[in-house]
Design a protein around this motif. Structure first.
Motif, PDB file in Angstrom:
ATOM      1  N   LEU A  66     -21.943  71.775  74.483  1.00  0.00           N
ATOM      2  CA  LEU A  66     -21.733  70.573  75.537  1.00  0.00           C
ATOM      3  C   LEU A  66     -23.012  70.244  76.102  1.00  0.00           C
ATOM      4  CD1 LEU A  66     -19.841  69.002  77.490  1.00  0.00           C
ATOM      5  CD2 LEU A  66     -20.029  71.121  79.060  1.00  0.00           C
ATOM      6  N   GLU A  95     -21.661  57.343  71.121  1.00  0.00           N
ATOM      7  CA  GLU A  95     -20.642  58.477  71.138  1.00  0.00           C
ATOM      8  C   GLU A  95     -20.759  59.571  72.183  1.00  0.00           C
ATOM      9  OE1 GLU A  95     -19.664  59.311  67.246  1.00  0.00           O
ATOM     10  OE2 GLU A  95     -19.394  56.921  66.771  1.00  0.00           O
ATOM     11  N   LEU A  96     -21.925  59.989  72.314  1.00  0.00           N
ATOM     12  CA  LEU A  96     -22.348  61.234  73.259  1.00  0.00           C
ATOM     13  C   LEU A  96     -22.188  60.676  74.515  1.00  0.00           C
ATOM     14  CD1 LEU A  96     -23.205  64.252  73.362  1.00  0.00           C
ATOM     15  CD2 LEU A  96     -25.917  63.457  73.230  1.00  0.00           C
ATOM     16  N   ASP A  99     -18.935  61.620  75.323  1.00  0.00           N
ATOM     17  CA  ASP A  99     -18.688  63.084  75.015  1.00  0.00           C
ATOM     18  C   ASP A  99     -19.147  64.125  75.927  1.00  0.00           C
ATOM     19  OD1 ASP A  99     -16.698  62.102  73.497  1.00  0.00           O
ATOM     20  OD2 ASP A  99     -18.166  62.320  71.656  1.00  0.00           O
ATOM     21  N   HIS A 100     -20.413  63.625  76.592  1.00  0.00           N
ATOM     22  CA  HIS A 100     -21.012  64.830  77.160  1.00  0.00           C
ATOM     23  C   HIS A 100     -20.751  64.638  78.604  1.00  0.00           C
ATOM     24  CE1 HIS A 100     -23.355  61.351  79.195  1.00  0.00           C
ATOM     25  NE2 HIS A 100     -24.085  62.618  79.712  1.00  0.00           N
ATOM     26  N   THR A 101     -21.253  65.599  79.481  1.00  0.00           N
ATOM     27  CA  THR A 101     -20.741  65.715  80.814  1.00  0.00           C
ATOM     28  C   THR A 101     -22.086  65.096  81.759  1.00  0.00           C
ATOM     29  OG1 THR A 101     -19.320  67.507  80.775  1.00  0.00           O
ATOM     30  CG2 THR A 101     -20.351  67.170  83.107  1.00  0.00           C
TER      31      THR A 101
END
Length: 160
Positions: A66, A95-96, A99-101
């Motif tokens: 993550l 895309e990241l 998808d990341h925090t």
């Protein structure tokens, strides 16, 4: 366990700025599983060339963990993508971003207002930032690279 990252730049990213996007001075990442720091920067100072920016991007995309940042969806990842030459990397970074925090986005969406990394650190009594972004710009321009790298490392560890 997450990889926490931060980038230091020559300023803010304004859409209508005739000078274009700011330069990236460094990208640092803290792997909380291995307890190691990675630094991506131009050893002679100045802006990171596209190949180094792409090296940092590949690390974040392929770390297998993550990825966590602070204001990273709107700023760090966007700016890294801007400086990449590869369209595939640009797409993967977009895309990241989903998808990341992003700790700031998570906090803002829950409370309805933004905050700063220093406010989080102070409130949780887990340390303090070594300087602010404007000081980092001046230090980098004065060739105080290690000072700025330590500051960037410190922000990654504050996030952890």
């Amino acid at each position: 366990m997450p990889v926490f990252f931060d980038a230091e730049t020559s300023g803010l990213f304004e859409e209508d700025d005739p000078k274009g996007a700011p330069d990236i001075y460094c990208v640092c990442a803290y792997d909380s599983a291995l307890k190691t720091l990675r630094r991506f920067y131009e050893p002679t100072g100045g802006a990171m060339p596209p190949n180094r920016v792409e090296e940092a991007a590949r690390y974040l995309l392929n770390c297998g963990q993550l990825v966590v940042g602070f204001n990273s969806a709107a700023y760090d990842l966007r700016l890294i993508a801007h400086h990449c030459k590869s369209n595939d990397l640009k797409q993967s970074l977009a895309e990241l971003a989903f998808d990341h925090t992003d700790v700031l986005v998570s906090f803002w969406s829950r409370t309805g207002y933004p905050s700063s990394l220093q406010s989080f650190a102070s409130g949780m009594e887990c340390g303090a930032k070594l300087m602010d972004g404007k000081d980092a710009i001046t230090a980098w321009q004065n060739n105080e690279l290690e000072t700025v790298l330590e500051y960037c490392d410190g922000d990654c560890k504050l996030l952890a």
